[in-house]
Structures are given as C-alpha cells and as structure tokens.
Design a protein around this motif. Structure first.
Motif, PDB file in Angstrom:
ATOM      1  N   LYS A 241     -28.464 -76.688 -17.756  1.00 31.23           N
ATOM      2  CA  LYS A 241     -27.671 -76.423 -18.961  1.00 31.23           C
ATOM      3  C   LYS A 241     -27.376 -77.670 -19.787  1.00 31.23           C
ATOM      4  O   LYS A 241     -27.354 -77.611 -21.015  1.00 31.23           O
ATOM      5  CB  LYS A 241     -26.361 -75.724 -18.588  1.00 31.23           C
ATOM      6  N   ASP A 242     -27.175 -78.826 -19.161  1.00 28.80           N
ATOM      7  CA  ASP A 242     -26.817 -80.020 -19.915  1.00 28.80           C
ATOM      8  C   ASP A 242     -27.975 -80.584 -20.724  1.00 28.80           C
ATOM      9  O   ASP A 242     -27.768 -81.379 -21.643  1.00 28.80           O
ATOM     10  CB  ASP A 242     -26.273 -81.101 -18.976  1.00 28.80           C
ATOM     11  N   SER A 243     -29.188 -80.162 -20.399  1.00 32.24           N
ATOM     12  CA  SER A 243     -30.350 -80.599 -21.185  1.00 32.24           C
ATOM     13  C   SER A 243     -30.391 -79.933 -22.547  1.00 32.24           C
ATOM     14  O   SER A 243     -31.142 -80.351 -23.432  1.00 32.24           O
ATOM     15  CB  SER A 243     -31.650 -80.274 -20.430  1.00 32.24           C
ATOM     16  N   ILE A 245     -27.527 -79.107 -24.488  1.00 31.40           N
ATOM     17  CA  ILE A 245     -26.302 -79.250 -25.248  1.00 31.40           C
ATOM     18  C   ILE A 245     -26.517 -80.352 -26.268  1.00 31.40           C
ATOM     19  O   ILE A 245     -26.799 -81.508 -25.919  1.00 31.40           O
ATOM     20  CB  ILE A 245     -25.105 -79.576 -24.340  1.00 31.40           C
ATOM     21  N   GLU A 269     -23.259 -74.931 -26.658  1.00 29.50           N
ATOM     22  CA  GLU A 269     -24.567 -75.582 -26.785  1.00 29.50           C
ATOM     23  C   GLU A 269     -24.629 -76.606 -27.914  1.00 29.50           C
ATOM     24  O   GLU A 269     -25.556 -77.417 -27.967  1.00 29.50           O
ATOM     25  CB  GLU A 269     -25.677 -74.535 -26.950  1.00 29.50           C
TER      26      GLU A 269
END
Length: 306
Positions: A241-243, A245, A269
């Motif tokens: 998920k952090d890729s 945002i 996001e």
C-alpha cells in the motif's frame, strides 16, 4: 435518439464537439442558463454517489431545467423487485433524459433498450463510467491544451476501476499516447483491456509496481484507491500500500507541468499535503464534471445553443 452507455458511443468528432461546448460554457455560463427550460432529468442511482449524482443535478439546474429521481435502490421500487426495463418505461413518461448508475454491469444498456428518452450511463459496476471520462478529457484538454502526445500513468486499482477502463478506451483514439500502468500484481488491468484495447491499437505501454521510478516521465498521473478488500491477505496489502501513496516527496520527482488527477473519493492514496501543489487538479476536475455534463445534456436533448 442517442444514448451514452460507453465512451465508444461517441466518435472523436462528437467528443470534441462536447468538449468545445463545455469550454464555451466555462467561459459564458449565463449564456446557457435557460436552454433547458421546461426539461427534466431523472437521476436513477441504484448505488451511492456524491459527485456524479449531484453534478448531473447541478448541470440540469444550471441549464434552467429541473430534476427528479432517487439516490439508492432502497428508495425505489427496485426494493420491491421491479426490473430496470419496467422502471425506465415509467420514467420515460416523467422525464426528458435519464442518468443511471447501477451496480450490475450492462444495466444502463438494458434501460436504453427499453427507453423512449436518452439514457446516460453514470457508472455500471466495474465496467464503464463515460461521463467521468468526459470530465477527465475536459480536464486534460483545458489544462494541458491537448489530448494527444501524452504519457499517462494510471496508478492503484486498475482491475476494478471503471474510470480507468473508460479513460483508456477513450485515449487510445488519440495520437502519440503512451500508458504507464502502476499497480500491484493483484490489481493489474484486465487481460481483455490490455489485449483488445491497448495492444490492438498499438499503444506503447509498460506495467510497473513502483510509482517513484516512473514519476519523471509522466504528463498525467491518474490516481485511484488501492482497495484493501481486494487483497487475499492483510500482509500483501500492508506490503504494497505505501508504494501507491502520493506525497510531497514523490511529487518532487515529477515534471513541473504534470497533472495529478483522481476521480474521487480519495481515502489515503494522496496525502493532503499534495492539495497545495498547483499540479493537483482533482478538485478542479470535479468542477469540470458539471460543465461537461451540461454540454452532454444539451447535445443529447438537441436543444438550441448546441
């Protein structure tokens, strides 16, 4: 009588006519304030919506027309088992044009088959969202000055995102378009879209799993939400998920004139710090949705002023 169920229902010439009219409305809104006097739009929304439903209603009110409809299936006779075909037969007697959102793919097409008024697909499942596509095209054309010679990055949920599918279908008809598809493996674009739309139209593209590495080459970054509920396990979601945002640090990698777009609603996001960046145009994009829907209503109703 013409319906709008898919972006492909409009030729490039028709698209350009609608976008040009929308730009004229932006410049002189008062000129069009009474062109739909006496006309009514029915907004039949079988699933929740904020921007799309209210922008259709605002569009008709701005044109001098009026609005009727419902905002959920629970508040309609669908809760009693009434079919889409029967509903549209009835609504055709009450309104001059209809905008329908439905969770089932193909429902607006069914409505069009039985309707005696123009039907606009306001989103059907994960299939199409043609008026969001018109909104997106107007945003790009008005802010970039062109719809060709662009590298467009789509980031997030490319598998289930109907706005992504519709915009890809529209953009492949313009020259010198390149796509960068940024998503986790679980949410890559459907095979049919890759093969039958992108590859058959000989559009250069690449698929990547990290946003940072492609930021410098993008003219447009179209963000969508990575949906936690689509993952098979919590670990994969947390890992990926952090890729996806978008924050201020990633924006430092982008061109000075790159546009950040998002169909909204946003969850996490796009960091709120990006809102201050002049390249973040997603709220302007939502505003353009009213103007382009005004133009579409005028075209489908063939009212004076088109």
């Amino acid at each position: 009588m013409k319906h709008l169920i898919s972006p492909l229902d409009l030729s490039v010439t028709e698209l350009d006519e609608i976008l040009t009219l929308a730009e004229e409305i932006i410049e002189e809104p008062k000129k069009y304030s009474n062109v739909c006097n006496g006309k009514k739009i029915a907004t039949l929304f079988y699933e929740p919506s904020t921007r799309t439903r209210l922008s259709f209603e605002a569009a008709m009110l701005n044109l001098g027309g009026s609005v009727l409809g419902f905002s959920s299936a629970d508040s309609s006779s669908a809760s009693k088992g009434e079919s889409v075909a029967d509903t549209i037969r009835v609504i055709s007697s009450y309104a001059d044009i209809c905008a329908m959102r439905h969770p089932k793919e193909g429902a607006p097409q069914v409505a069009a088959n039985y309707s005696s008024i123009p039907v606009i697909n306001a989103g059907d499942g994960g299939h199409n969202h043609p008026t969001q596509t018109l909104t997106d095209l107007l945003t790009i054309k008005n802010l970039k000055g062109r719809l060709d010679t662009l590298t467009v990055g789509f980031c997030g949920d490319l598998k289930f995102g109907r706005t992504v599918h519709s915009l890809i279908n529209a953009l492949v008809r313009y020259e010198n378009i390149n796509f960068v598809l940024i998503s986790p493996e679980e949410l890559k674009i459907p095979d049919y879209l890759r093969k039958e739309v992108i590859e058959e139209n000989h559009i250069p593209y690449k698929e990547v799993k990290v946003l940072d590495q492609v930021m410098p080459e993008l003219d447009i970054l179209y963000m969508t939400r990575v949906q936690k509920e689509r993952f098979f396990n919590e670990e994969d979601y947390i890992r990926l998920k952090d890729s996806f945002i978008l924050d201020g640090k990633k924006m430092e990698l982008a061109k000075e004139d790159m546009l950040v777009m998002h169909p909204l609603p946003r969850v996490n996001e796009i960091a709120t710090e990006v809102d201050k960046d002049k390249r973040a145009v997603y709220f302007k994009q939502a505003e353009y949705g009213v103007y382009v829907r005004m133009a579409l209503i005028m075209k489908l109703l063939e009212v004076a002023g088109c």
